[in-house]
Scaffold this active site. Structure first.
Site, short mmCIF file in Angstrom:
data_model
loop_
_atom_site.label_atom_id
_atom_site.label_comp_id
_atom_site.label_asym_id
_atom_site.label_seq_id
_atom_site.Cartn_x
_atom_site.Cartn_y
_atom_site.Cartn_z
N HIS A 1 0.79 -1.23 0.00
CA HIS A 1 0.00 0.00 0.00
C HIS A 1 0.81 1.27 0.00
O HIS A 1 0.25 2.36 -0.04
CB HIS A 1 -0.94 0.04 1.21
N LYS B 1 -9.26 14.31 3.20
CA LYS B 1 -8.41 13.13 3.32
C LYS B 1 -7.58 13.30 4.57
O LYS B 1 -7.61 14.36 5.19
CB LYS B 1 -7.50 13.02 2.09
N ARG B 2 -6.85 12.27 4.99
CA ARG B 2 -5.96 12.42 6.13
C ARG B 2 -4.99 13.57 5.88
O ARG B 2 -4.64 13.87 4.74
CB ARG B 2 -5.17 11.11 6.35
N LYS C 1 0.45 14.77 1.10
CA LYS C 1 -0.83 15.09 0.44
C LYS C 1 -0.96 16.59 0.16
O LYS C 1 -1.82 17.01 -0.60
CB LYS C 1 -2.00 14.59 1.29
N THR D 1 -8.32 6.84 -3.18
CA THR D 1 -9.65 6.37 -3.55
C THR D 1 -10.63 7.53 -3.43
O THR D 1 -11.68 7.52 -4.08
CB THR D 1 -10.12 5.21 -2.65
N LYS E 1 -14.08 8.72 -5.68
CA LYS E 1 -15.40 9.04 -5.13
C LYS E 1 -15.86 10.42 -5.58
O LYS E 1 -17.04 10.63 -5.89
CB LYS E 1 -15.36 8.97 -3.60
C1 LIG Z 1 -12.14 7.49 0.76
C2 LIG Z 1 -11.77 7.86 2.14
C3 LIG Z 1 -10.44 8.09 2.49
C4 LIG Z 1 -9.31 8.02 1.48
O1 LIG Z 1 -9.15 9.29 0.88
P1 LIG Z 1 -7.88 9.62 -0.05
O2 LIG Z 1 -8.25 10.92 -0.66
O3 LIG Z 1 -7.78 8.52 -1.05
O4 LIG Z 1 -6.70 9.69 0.85
C5 LIG Z 1 -10.14 8.42 3.79
N1 LIG Z 1 -11.11 8.53 4.72
C6 LIG Z 1 -12.40 8.33 4.42
C7 LIG Z 1 -13.43 8.49 5.49
C8 LIG Z 1 -12.79 7.99 3.13
O5 LIG Z 1 -14.09 7.78 2.85
#
Ligand SMILES: *Cc1c(COP(=O)(O)O)cnc(C)c1O
Length: 824
Positions: A367, A558-559, A564, A666, A670
Site C-alpha cells: 500500500h 483526506k488524512r 498530500k 480512492t 469518489k
Molecule cells: C475514501 C476515504 C479516504 C481516502 O481518501 P484519499 O483521498 O484517497 O486519501 C479516507 N477517509 C475516508 C473516510 C474515506 O471515505
C-alpha cells in the site's frame, strides 16, 4: 390466509409497508421496551436497525449453507482495519427496502433519514486502506464470491476530532456505547492465542524432534460476526472481527487476599489487545501492543480457517484448495510464520509440505512506498512476544537466501538487501520482505504504484520473481458513494441509463451522448446544487460559517499528511487573498475552499497545517473586502458519514500529492463519480482517472514522479524557487509576518522554515504550476455549460473505478475463485 400472504405480513421477513410498520412497532416494544410515544431517536434507530437485520438473516444463513455445500474456494481478506461507515442506510439500500421503509416510518410520524443519522459509525480504520477493505467486502458480496473478512473488533475506533481554538483535539470513539445491532457474537467460536515465553524441544511418540512454545500467558479471541449484504442479491458474506478476552477473568485467590486490582489484572491485560485502533496512517509506530494486536487477529483467523478445512475436508493439507488469504498490507504478514507454526507444531507437517501449503495460500497487497510506513520490528521486541515465530522466520530466511545465492551467484549485497532481517546494530525484521517471500502474488494498487514498486522498494524481489507481481488498481463501491450518498444523482442516472448501472458501471457510458444535451445539463446542475445546499446547511450547523452554494466548492478531504500537501492548497488561497486585497476589482469565480481530515495525534506538522487552515479561514472569512468572493471552511471529524456529505457537493476535487507518493488514492474516485472535476498531479490512480475521463476533462499540473526524483537528486533548493517567484515569497511572508496569527511570528515558523529550507514534498517547486492551473480552473468554471459537459463525461467514464471491477480482477487473476449463487 395463504402462505404467501402470511409471509408478506410476517413481522420478521415481510417487505410490505404494513409488515414493516408492524415490525418497527414490534421491535421498538420488545427490543427497546418503549412505546412509540416515549421513543427517543436512538430507540427508533434501534427498532429500525433490528427491523432491517431481521430481513438480513435469512440470506446470511442460506449463504453460509450454500457456500459450505459447494466445493468453491473462499477468499479470506486479512485486514487490521475496516472503515465501514454506518451500516443501516447501506443495508436498507442493498435489501431494496428504501421506499417501503420510508413510507412505513412516515406513517409512524418519523422521518427515516433523520433516524439514519443516529447511527454511530464503526470507525475501525484510519483512511484509504481501511475504507478499501470495506469497499471490497461490499463488492465480494455483490459479486456473490464466497468471502470472509477477518479483523479486529476494536472497542474504540479512530478518535473523533474536535477543534478547539483552531487546534485538533482527540476524543475517544466509544462507538459501542449504545450497543451494536449489526454484530452477532459467536461465544462458542473462541480460540486461544499464546504470547511471550520461550520454546523447548521434545521427542514426539514416533521419535521426531519437535518444537514446543511455552508462553507467558494466553488470551482468548471471541468471534463477532457482521453480515455483509450484497446489492440486490441474496448472498450475504461474513465479516468476522475478534475481541480479546481473558482466559481467567477473575482471580479469586488475589481477591481473597485483598488485592482487588490483581484480581482483575489478567482481564485488563487480555482485553487491552482489542481495545483501540492505532491512529497512524501511512507511518508506523513500533509499539509492542500493535504487534500483539496483529498476531492476535491473525492467529484467531488462521485457527478458524484450519478448523473449517479440517471439518469440511478432513485434512489441513487441503487448506489452499479451500482458502486463499489476501494480506491487506503487511499488518497481517505474521500470518505466514503462524500458518507454518500451526501446520508444523500442531499438525505435525514437515517443513517442506507446510511451506508448500503456506506459499500457495497467501497473496500480498503493498500500500505504500513511503519509507516511514514500511513496517519493521526490532528483533528483541519480536522475540519477547513471539519466540517460536522468530525461529520459523530464521529458517524461512535461511532457505530463501540459499535460493537467492544460487540464482545470483554470491551477490552478497543483494543477499543483504533482500534478507528478512536487516543488517544493523539493532537488527530489524522486514515485514514487506516476509510478505513477499511467503506469498504467491504481490500487487500494487495503481499502475504507477506497481511500476514504482518494481523499480524501488521491491526491485530485488521483482528480479527474482517477476511472475509474482501484478497491478490491481483500487476501486470504490458505487452503492455507498453514489446511491446512498447522492440520491438525486442516482435518480437522474437511473432515468438516463436505466437501473442496472449500480451493478455494471460500464453502463454509465450511455451518459456520454447526454453530456451536451442542454436540458440534461440543467438537471445535472440542479442535482449538484441540491448537494451543495445540503452541505452548506451541514457546514453552517457544525461550524457556524455561512457559505454560498452557488460558489465553486473546492474540496480537499483526506488524512492530513505533508505528502498530500494540504499546505499547497493553502498557499493558493493565501495568494488569492493577496491578489484580492491588492486589486479589489479583480473578477474571479467565487470559491468556497473546504478542508476535512484528521492528523495522527503525534504528527506535529500535520496538526500545525490544520491550525493554519483555521487561522487563514478566520482572517479571510471576516474580511468583508474578500469574503463575498472566497471563503475557507474546515469541517471537523472527517469520517465515512461526513465523507458522504462532501463528495456529492464538490465541484473541484483536490488530488495534489507529490508525484510518486500516493499509492492510489480512492477519494479521487469518489469525487469523480459524483461529477467533480479533478485538479491533480500524475500520482496514484489520478493517472488512470485522467486517461479514463480524457485529458481535456482533468486539470493536470506539477512535476512527474521522475522529475521529482531528478530534482531531489540534483540538490533541490526551495530557497531558489522562492526567490524567483514574488507571489510565493509574499504568501510565505504573510504567514511568517503573523498576519494570520494575531502578530505571532513564531507560531507557524516550523512550517514556513521547513518549506524554505527543506521542502521534502516539493510544495514550492509545484507552486507556480498549481497556481496557473487553478487560474484556468477558475476561468473554466465561469463557462457553466462547458463545466457541466466535463462533469457529465467524468461520471460517464469513471465506471472502471468501481470496486466490482477491482474485485473481479483479484478473483480472476490472483484468487482463482468463482461466484456461488445463494438462492431462496
Ligand atoms: C475514501 C476515504 C479516504 C481516502 O481518501 P484519499 O483521498 O484517497 O486519501 C479516507 N477517509 C475516508 C473516510 C474515506 O471515505
Amino acid at each position: 390466509m395463504s402462505d404467501v400472504a402470511e409471509r408478506a405480513l410476517h413481522t420478521r421477513v415481510g417487505r410490505s409497508v404494513d409488515a414493516l410498520r408492524r415490525s418497527l412497532i414490534d421491535n421498538l416494544f420488545y427490543i427497546t421496551g418503549r412505546s412509540l410515544q416515549k421513543a427517543t431517536p436512538n430507540d427508533l434507530y434501534i427498532a429500525l436497525a433490528y427491523t432491517v437485520r431481521d430481513r438480513m438473516l435469512e440470506g446470511f444463513i442460506t449463504t453460509a449453507e450454500t457456500y459450505k455445500s459447494s466445493s468453491a474456494r473462499t477468499v479470506c481478506y486479512f485486514s487490521a482495519e475496516y472503515l465501514l461507515g454506518p451500516h443501516l442506510g447501506n443495508n436498507i439500500l442493498n435489501l431494496g427496502l428504501w421506499d417501503n421503509l420510508t413510507q412505513a416510518m412516515l406513517e409512524m410520524g418519523v422521518d427515516m433519514e433523520t433516524i439514519l443519522q443516529e447511527e454511530p459509525e464503526p470507525g475501525l480504520g484510519n483512511g484509504g486502506l481501511g475504507r478499501l477493505a470495506a469497499c471490497y467486502m461490499d463488492s465480494l458480496a455483490t459479486l456473490q464470491i464466497p468471502a470472509i473478512g477477518y479483523g479486529i473488533r476494536y472497542e474504540f475506533g479512530l478518535f473523533q476530532q474536535v477543534i478547539k481554538n483552531g487546534w485538533q483535539e482527540e476524543v475517544t470513539d466509544a462507538w459501542l456505547r449504545n450497543g451494536n445491532p449489526w454484530e452477532l457474537p459467536d461465544r462458542e467460536r473462541r480460540y486461544p492465542v499464546k504470547l511471550g515465553g520461550h520454546t523447548d524441544q521434545y521427542q514426539s511418540e514416533n521419535g521426531h524432534l519437535r518444537a514446543r512454545w511455552v508462553p507467558d500467558y494466553t488470551v482468548y479471541g471471541v468471534a463477532y460476526d457482521t453480515p455483509i449484504l450484497g446489492y440486490g442479491v441474496l448472498n450475504t458474506n461474513l465479516l468476522r472481527l475478534w475481541k480479546s478476552e481473558a482466559y481467567n477473568a477473575f482471580n479469586f485467590q488475589a481477591f481473597n487476599m485483598g488485592n482487588h486490582c490483581a484480581a482483575v489484572e489478567e482481564k485488563v491485560v487480555a482485553e487491552n489487545l482489542s481495545k483501540v485502533l492505532y491512529p497512524n496512517d501511512a507511518s508506523e509506530v513500533g509499539k509492542e501492543l500493535r504487534l500483539k494486536q496483529q498476531y492476535f487477529f491473525v492467529s484467531c483467523s488462521l485457527q478458524d480457517m484450519v478448523r473449517i478445512v479440517q471439518h469440511d475436508l478432513g485434512d489441513p493439507a487441503l487448506f489452499p484448495e479451500k482458502f486463499v488469504a489476501q494480506l491487506n498490507d503487511t499488518h497481517p504478514a505474521i500470518a505466514i510464520p503462524e500458518l507454518m507454526r500451526l501446520l508444523i507444531d500442531e499438525h505435525a507437517f514437515t517443513w517442506e509440505v507446510a511451506w508448500d501449503i503456506t506459499r500457495s495460500s497467501f497473496a500480498y497487497t503493498n500500500h505504500t512506498l513511503l519509507p516511514e510506513a514500511l513496517e519493521t520490528w526490532s528483533l528483541d521486541l519480536f522475540k519477547r512476544i513471539l519466540p517460536r515465530h522468530l525461529e520459523i522466520i530464521y529458517e524461512i530466511n535461511q532457505r530463501f537466501l540459499d535460493e537467492v545465492r544460487l540464482r545470483f551467484l554470491y551477490d552478497d549485497q543483494r543477499i543483504s538487501r533482500m534478507s528478512l532481517i536487516s543488517d544493523e546494530t539493532n537488527p530489524r525484521l522486514r515485514m514487506a520482505h516476509l510478505a513477499a517471500v511467503g506469498s504467491f502474488a504481490i500487487n500494487g494498487v495503481s499502475a504507477i504504484h506497481t511500476s514504482l514498486l518494481k523499480t524501488t522498494v521491491m526491485q530485488d524481489f521483482y528480479e527474482l520473481w517477476p511472475e509474482k507481481f501484478c497491478n490491481k488498481t483500487n476501486g470504490v463501491t458505487p452503492r455507498r458513494f453514489i446511491a446512498l450518498a447522492n440520491r438525486p444523482l442516482t435518480k437522474l442516472i437511473d432515468d438516463a441509463v436505466g437501473g442496472d448501472w449500480l451493478k455494471n458501471m460500464a453502463l454509465l457510458k450511455h451518459l456520454e451522448p447526454l453530456a451536451s444535451d442542454i436540458s440534461f445539463q440543467s438537471r445535472w446542475r440542479e442535482v449538484k446544487l441540491t448537494a451543495k445546499h445540503q452541505l452548506s446547511n451541514h457546514i453552517s450547523q457544525v461550524t457556524g460559517i455561512t457559505v454560498d452554494p452557488t460558489s465553486m466548492f473546492d474540496i480537499q478531504a483526506k488524512r492530513f499528511h505533508e505528502y498530500k500537501r494540504q499546505h499547497l492548497s493553502l498557499l493558493h488561497i493565501i495568494s488569492l487573498y493577496h491578489r484580492l486585497k491588492c486589486n479589489p476589482n479583480l473578477c474571479i469565480a467565487p470559491r468556497t475552499f473546504i478542508f476535512s481530515g484528521k492528523a495522527a495525534p503525534g504528527y506535529g506538522m500535520a496538526k500545525l497545517i490544520i491550525k493554519l487552515i483555521h487561522s487563514v479561514a478566520e482572517t479571510i472569512n471576516h474580511d468583508p473586502q474578500v469574503n463575498q468572493t472566497i471563503k475557507v471552511v474546515f469541517l471537523p471529524n472527517f469520517n465515512v458519514k461526513n465523507a458522504q456529505h462532501l463528495y456529492p457537493a464538490a465541484d473541484l476535487s483536490e488530488q495534489i500529492s507529490t508525484a510518486g507518493k500516493e499509492a492510489s488514492g480512492t477519494g479521487n474516485m469518489k469525487f469523480s463519480m459524483n461529477g467533480a472535476l479533478t485538479i491533480g498531479t500524475l500520482d496514484g490512480a489520478n493517472v488512470e482517472i485522467r486517461e479514463a475521463v480524457g485529458e481535456e476533462n482533468f486539470f493536470l499540473f506539477g512535476l512527474t514522479a521522475a522529475q521529482v526524483q531528478e530534482r531531489l537528486i540534483g540538490g533541490y533548493q526551495p530557497r531558489l524557487v522562492i526567490e524567483s517567484d514574488t507571489e510565493l515569497e509574499n504568501a510565505l511572508n504573510m504567514i511568517s509576518s503573523g498576519l494570520f496569527s494575531h502578530g505571532d511570528r513564531q507560531l507557524f515558523a516550523p512550517l514556513v522554515n521547513n518549506l524554505r529550507e527543506q521542502d521534502p514534498y516539493l510544495v514550492c517547486a509545484d507552486y507556480r504550476a498549481y497556481l496557473d492551473c487553478q487560474d484556468n480552473v477558475g476561468k473554466q468554471y465561469l463557462n457553466s455549460e462547458r463545466w457541466t459537459h466535463m462533469s457529465i463525461l467524468n461520471v460517464a467514464r469513471i465506471g472502471r473505478f468501481s470496486s466490482d471491477r477491482a474485485i473481479q480482477e483479484y478473483a480472476d487473476e490472483i484468487w482463482k475463485v468463482v461466484p456461488v449463487f445463494a438462492k431462496p
